[in-house]
Scaffold this motif. Structure first.
Motif, short mmCIF file in Angstrom:
data_model
loop_
_atom_site.label_atom_id
_atom_site.label_comp_id
_atom_site.label_asym_id
_atom_site.label_seq_id
_atom_site.Cartn_x
_atom_site.Cartn_y
_atom_site.Cartn_z
N VAL A 38 7.68 -1.18 8.05
CA VAL A 38 7.27 -2.27 8.94
C VAL A 38 7.27 -1.81 10.40
CG1 VAL A 38 7.98 -4.14 7.44
CG2 VAL A 38 9.62 -3.17 9.04
N LEU A 39 8.12 -0.83 10.69
CA LEU A 39 8.21 -0.34 12.07
C LEU A 39 6.97 0.45 12.45
CD1 LEU A 39 10.57 -0.80 13.91
CD2 LEU A 39 11.46 1.44 13.30
N VAL A 40 6.52 1.27 11.51
CA VAL A 40 5.46 2.22 11.83
C VAL A 40 4.06 1.59 11.70
CG1 VAL A 40 4.37 4.28 10.87
CG2 VAL A 40 6.81 4.28 11.33
N TYR A 41 3.97 0.61 10.80
CA TYR A 41 2.66 0.07 10.44
C TYR A 41 1.82 -0.34 11.66
CZ TYR A 41 -0.84 -2.55 7.85
OH TYR A 41 -2.02 -3.00 7.33
N PRO A 42 2.38 -1.17 12.57
CA PRO A 42 1.53 -1.61 13.71
C PRO A 42 1.09 -0.45 14.61
CG PRO A 42 3.69 -2.70 13.75
CD PRO A 42 3.71 -1.75 12.62
N TRP A 43 1.86 0.61 14.68
CA TRP A 43 1.50 1.75 15.50
C TRP A 43 0.39 2.57 14.90
CZ3 TRP A 43 6.69 4.36 17.32
CH2 TRP A 43 7.36 3.46 18.17
N VAL A 44 0.58 2.85 13.62
CA VAL A 44 -0.39 3.75 12.98
C VAL A 44 -1.69 3.01 12.67
CG1 VAL A 44 -0.76 5.33 11.05
CG2 VAL A 44 1.53 5.04 11.99
N PHE A 45 -1.56 1.73 12.33
CA PHE A 45 -2.75 0.97 11.98
C PHE A 45 -2.88 -0.24 12.91
CE2 PHE A 45 -0.74 2.80 8.19
CZ PHE A 45 -1.67 3.77 7.89
N PRO A 46 -3.17 0.00 14.17
CA PRO A 46 -3.17 -1.11 15.13
C PRO A 46 -4.33 -2.08 14.93
CG PRO A 46 -3.77 0.96 16.22
CD PRO A 46 -3.43 1.29 14.82
N THR A 47 -5.49 -1.57 14.53
CA THR A 47 -6.66 -2.46 14.49
C THR A 47 -7.03 -2.82 13.05
OG1 THR A 47 -8.23 -0.67 14.27
CG2 THR A 47 -7.57 -1.27 16.50
N GLU A 48 -7.84 -3.83 12.94
CA GLU A 48 -8.35 -4.26 11.64
C GLU A 48 -9.05 -3.10 10.93
OE1 GLU A 48 -7.81 -6.97 9.11
OE2 GLU A 48 -7.24 -7.32 11.19
N ALA A 49 -9.80 -2.33 11.71
CA ALA A 49 -10.56 -1.22 11.13
C ALA A 49 -9.62 -0.18 10.53
CB ALA A 49 -11.44 -0.58 12.20
N ASP A 50 -8.53 0.10 11.27
CA ASP A 50 -7.55 1.06 10.75
C ASP A 50 -7.02 0.60 9.40
OD1 ASP A 50 -7.67 2.76 12.92
OD2 ASP A 50 -6.26 1.53 14.08
N ARG A 51 -6.74 -0.70 9.34
CA ARG A 51 -6.14 -1.24 8.11
C ARG A 51 -7.13 -1.17 6.95
NH1 ARG A 51 -2.35 -5.82 11.06
NH2 ARG A 51 -1.47 -4.23 12.41
N GLU A 52 -8.37 -1.41 7.25
CA GLU A 52 -9.36 -1.26 6.19
C GLU A 52 -9.46 0.19 5.76
OE1 GLU A 52 -13.17 -2.97 7.20
OE2 GLU A 52 -12.16 -4.92 7.39
N GLY A 53 -9.36 1.08 6.76
CA GLY A 53 -9.38 2.50 6.45
C GLY A 53 -8.26 2.87 5.50
N LEU A 54 -7.08 2.30 5.75
CA LEU A 54 -5.93 2.56 4.89
C LEU A 54 -6.22 2.10 3.46
CD1 LEU A 54 -2.94 3.32 4.42
CD2 LEU A 54 -2.38 0.97 5.02
#
Ligand SMILES: Nc1ncnc2c1ncn2[C@@H]1O[C@H](COP(=O)(O)OP(=O)(O)OP(=O)(O)O)[C@@H](O)[C@H]1O
Ligand SMILES: [Mg+2]
Lengths: 531, 303
Positions: A38-54
């Motif tokens: 939970v700590l790292v998630y917002p940093w590594v995947f800040p945007t909606e696009a990043d999250r879709e990429g994941l």
């Protein structure tokens, strides 16, 4: 208080005081796993696009699902945490509970400590009750600590509480299995191996059943799948936890019934008399003999793993057909199908390699155990040099790595070459062979630790931990290449792809050789453990 | 190694465990062909000395020579010529006693099969049991048979008979006597005084990491005091008994100790009081060792 459990509270208090330190690593690992997500998630995947990429990344490498189970929703930090840690956090808590319970029952009987206790004012069932209580309490602490720290790091309340409750529940089931196997094995090692084996099988089956989207009943007969079905952050089902509690109770009833009939220091499976003359006459023969049982069990395990993973490769085309992730990658033309499938086979074989290194590190750690039990001393007092003694065990461990990868590789290659994914038998089998040097290097870490710094023998697992973390989790965290390169498996070329690079593997091999040298130099120079 | 060079010789041996000095300048010498008793209180450093001699521990200071070689660097060569019995034998849980004997023997370069069979018979050992199924004494026998069934020049035995019953203790003493007749040198650490008395040619006593006394049993006895019990017709005056030690006077009954070479003088002193009964007992082994083991510096003899 009824007679069979007299003295249990007192014993529990002293045991916890002495053993609390052994709880710490398990509590720490589960907590770090969960809180870091939970700590790292917002940093590594800040945007909606990043999250879709994941989501695409996770979807495009179904091999990950074998370990982590299904990714129901990785678009939130809590969902990501559930995907990443539910399976592993639970498994690790269960392993911790298994070791705690086995040590407090059969371990104590083997060392003679229990005899002192049993001769005191202690009911027949008090020691088992104490051991079980320790396993249950440790699991609860894991859940509480992980939950509190994760909440402080910004986890969502219900998802985090449920997720951490599944750690505890899995730990409880591990306690139940260990309580039963402690009544069965001929000694502590056999007992804990049985319980770990059960957990391992259930774990692999869970990943497999989800990955191939098997029938529902296949999920409901697997207690570990119950935990996945809680779906933290997605559906937040609490009720499967009751199934875990019920199973734990049933296992404990069985364990107490068995222990009432068991003789002190003996399992239900009594060993037959041995031969009057011996055939093991060299250190190598001894090392083989002592590890024979474990080797056979693991070899069988790798054959099964070969079938599970191999079958998986045949299912991959179906799985990917409907999946957007890999479709996108292929459609974009960034990678040819051969590259994708080649990389996929490499990932599967890497997983097998990491499992193989777990088995082989255990063989090296056994040397330390033998030393602590005073069984190395009489051997070194013969003309056997320390180097020869140590080498015999190292050869068995390294040889076992080869055997395991060949066994699994032959089977996986059989499936993969028939799967119409553009990978030949030779390529898939070659992939297994190419993984061997990486496994050797992970073993070499253990060789160095046990040889030169045996007091911190827990560090022998460092290689396994790094490989596991970096190979499986590193890419989803977007770590830099130089960090990923710390894992020896990073350097294993994907044989079936267009870019095969062997130089890295050479470096891995040299690092391994250096570590082995350090281990042997240390083993030759240091004092042997005395009691 | 020349014929008269000691088989074991240590000078100023020091072994530290962290800050704790387990061996504090140990000088031990064992001559060829002798059975050398090695005694001392618990924690004195016997096992530590033996482990240094076996190259299991590395000494922090001093020198040690074993069979003409260096126990740390010449391990393999030296170990071909010696056998070891630990005080607490740990067997492999999955291996039978017979397998353990054969393994240890083979590693040492082979066993004398006939002697192995004979020893198994004489010690009444069941070689088919597995590690944990043996009783303490029987585990010990496994190690004894493994050590004595091979032809070696030196036996290093660390409390080899702990846990053996008296019958087996006798068998052990016979068997060790035979080994000695073959010319084997033996370093025998033990807490069983009668065993040492029967077997040892010479002995060394260790306390707190130092050898405090070494020599034959007779010479040690010579340094100890003889106990005298006498009943007299007349009650002696205490001041007249200055030549005696530890005087206890109860009416006309006297108990005292005298130096080994002072018995004549003591008789001369007591005869004038009219001796009715007299016993003169040589120092018992127990009393001798108790004094040597005790911590005060003025135990028997000179340090
Ligand atoms: N590995 C170790 N670490 C720390 N201290 C040790 C270690 N091994 C031995 N010692 C200490 O060194 C001292 C000598 O021990 P040693 O085992 O040589 O005694 P011993 O004469 O054989 O006694 P015993 O008659 O009880 O067998 C003891 O005080 C012991 O506590
Ligand atoms: Mg000792």
């Amino acid at each position: 208080m009824s007679a069979p459990v007299v003295g249990a509270p007192l014993l529990l208090r002293t045991s916890i005081k002495h053993e609390a330190r052994s709880f710490a690593p398990w509590i720490a690992i589960a907590t770090v796993l969960s809180a870091s997500s939970v700590l790292v998630y917002p940093w590594v995947f800040p945007t909606e696009a990043d999250r879709e990429g994941l989501a695409t990344l996770v979807g495009s490498n179904p091999a990950l699902g074998l370990i982590f189970g299904p990714a129901f929703d990785v678009s939130t930090a809590d969902g990501f945490n559930a995907w990443r840690t539910l399976a592993l956090g639970g498994l690790l808590t269960a392993l911790g509970a298994i070791f705690v319970v086995t040590k407090a029952t059969r371990g104590q009987e083997d060392s003679g400590q229990a005899e002192l206790l049993a001769s005191g004012v202690l009911g027949r069932s008090s020691r088992l009750l104490t051991a079980v209580a320790m396993g249950l309490i440790m699991s609860i602490i894991v859940g509480i600590v992980a939950a509190v720290v994760t909440l402080l790091c910004g986890g969502g309340t219900e998802a985090t509480l449920l997720l951490c409750a599944t750690y505890t529940a899995t730990g409880w089931m591990g306690t139940g299995f260990a309580a039963v196997t402690s009544q069965l094995g001929a000694e502590a090692r056999a007992s804990s191996s049985m319980a770990v084996g059960v957990m391992g099988v259930l774990f692999i089956l869970r990943g497999f059943t989800y990955s191939v989207e098997a029938a529902d009943w296949a999920l409901w007969i697997n207690p570990l799948a119950w935990m996945t079905e809680t779906k933290p952050a997605v559906e937040n089902n609490w009720w499967p936890l009751w199934l875990a509690v019920a199973l734990t109770l049933v296992l404990l009833v069985v364990a107490f019934a068995l222990q009432a009939r068991r003789d002190f220091g003996q399992g239900a499976i009594a060993p037959a008399p041995g031969p009057a003359r011996g055939r093991a006459r060299t250190p190598l023969a001894l090392a083989l003999k002592l590890n024979r049982g474990t080797l056979i069990v693991w070899a069988t395990g790798f054959a099964v793993l070969g079938v599970v993973f191999g079958y998986f490769t045949t299912a991959i085309t179906d799985l990917l057909a409907g999946d957007s992730g890999i479709g996108q990658v292929l459609a974009s033309g960034a990678q040819s199908p051969a590259d994708v499938f080649g990389a996929f086979v490499a990932t599967v074989v890497n997983l097998i390699g990491i499992f193989a290194s777990i088995a082989c590190v255990q063989i090296i750690l056994r040397v330390r155990k033998e030393e602590m039990d005073d069984r190395v001393e009489p051997l070194i007092a013969t003309p056997t040099s320390r180097a020869r003694y140590y080498a015999s065990n190292v050869v068995v461990a390294m040889g076992a790595a080869v055997a395991f990868l060949v066994i699994a590789g032959v089977i996986v290659a059989g499936f993969a070459s028939s799967a119409d994914i553009g990978v030949t038998y030779g390529q898939a089998f070659g992939q297994a062979l190419a993984t061997i040097p990486a496994v050797w290097t992970v073993i070499a870490v253990a060789v160095a630790v046990v040889g030169a710094r045996p007091k911190v023998s827990i560090a022998a697992w460092a290689g396994v931990l790094l490989s596991f973390g970096l190979t499986l989790l590193g890419p989803t965290f977007g770590l830099d290449d130089w960090v990923l390169a710390i894992s020896p498996f990073y350097h294993v070329p994907a044989v079936a792809t267009s870019t095969v690079e062997w130089a890295g593997l050479g470096v891995v091999f040299l690092v391994g050789a250096a570590l082995v040298t350090v281990g042997f130099a240390g083993f030759r120079r240091r004092d042997l453990a005395t009691t | 190694m020349s014929a008269d060079e000691p088989v074991i010789e240590t000078q100023g041996l020091v072994k530290m465990f962290g800050k704790f000095k387990a061996l504090d300048g140990l000088d031990l010498s064992v001559a060829k062909g002798e059975v050398h008793g090695f005694l001392g209180p618990n924690g004195a450093g016997k096992s530590t000395t033996i482990r240094v001699l076996l190259g299991l521990l590395k000494a922090n200071g001093g020198t040690a020579r074993l069979l003409g070689g260096d126990p740390w660097s010449d391990v393999v060569e030296l170990h071909k010529r010696l056998a070891y019995v630990p005080g607490d034998v740990a067997l492999w849980p999955s291996m039978s006693g017979g397998e353990a004997i054969d393994l240890l023997g083979s590693l040492r370069g082979g066993l004398d099969d006939a002697r192995r069979a004979e020893l198994v018979e004489r010690f009444e050992l069941d070689p088919t049991k597995r590690g944990r199924q043996y009783s303490k004494g029987n585990r010990q026998k496994v190690a004894i048979v493994a050590a004595l069934a091979s032809n070696v020049e030196l036996l290093i035995l660390d409390e080899p008979t702990s846990g053996l019953d008296p019958l087996m203790e006798n068998v052990f003493q016979e068997v060790l006597g035979e080994a000695k007749d073959r010319g084997t040198t033996v370093l025998l650490s033990s807490h069983i005084l009668s065993e040492v008395e029967t077997l040892a040619d010479r002995l060394s006593i260790i306390r707190a990491g130092k050898i405090v006394e070494t020599g034959t049993l007779a010479s040690m006895r010579g340094k100890a005091r003889t106990t005298v019990h006498a009943t007299m017709t007349r009650i002696p005056v205490a001041t007249d008994l200055a030549g005696l030690h530890d005087v206890q006077l109860d009416g006309n009954k006297l108990a005292a100790t005298v130096d080994a070479n002072g018995i004549g003088d003591a008789m001369a002193l007591l005869t004038p009081y009219g001796l009715e009964a007299l016993t003169v007992a040589p120092p018992s082994l127990e009393s001798l060792f108790l004094r040597l083991y005790e911590n005060d510096a003025d135990a028997v003899g000179t340090r």
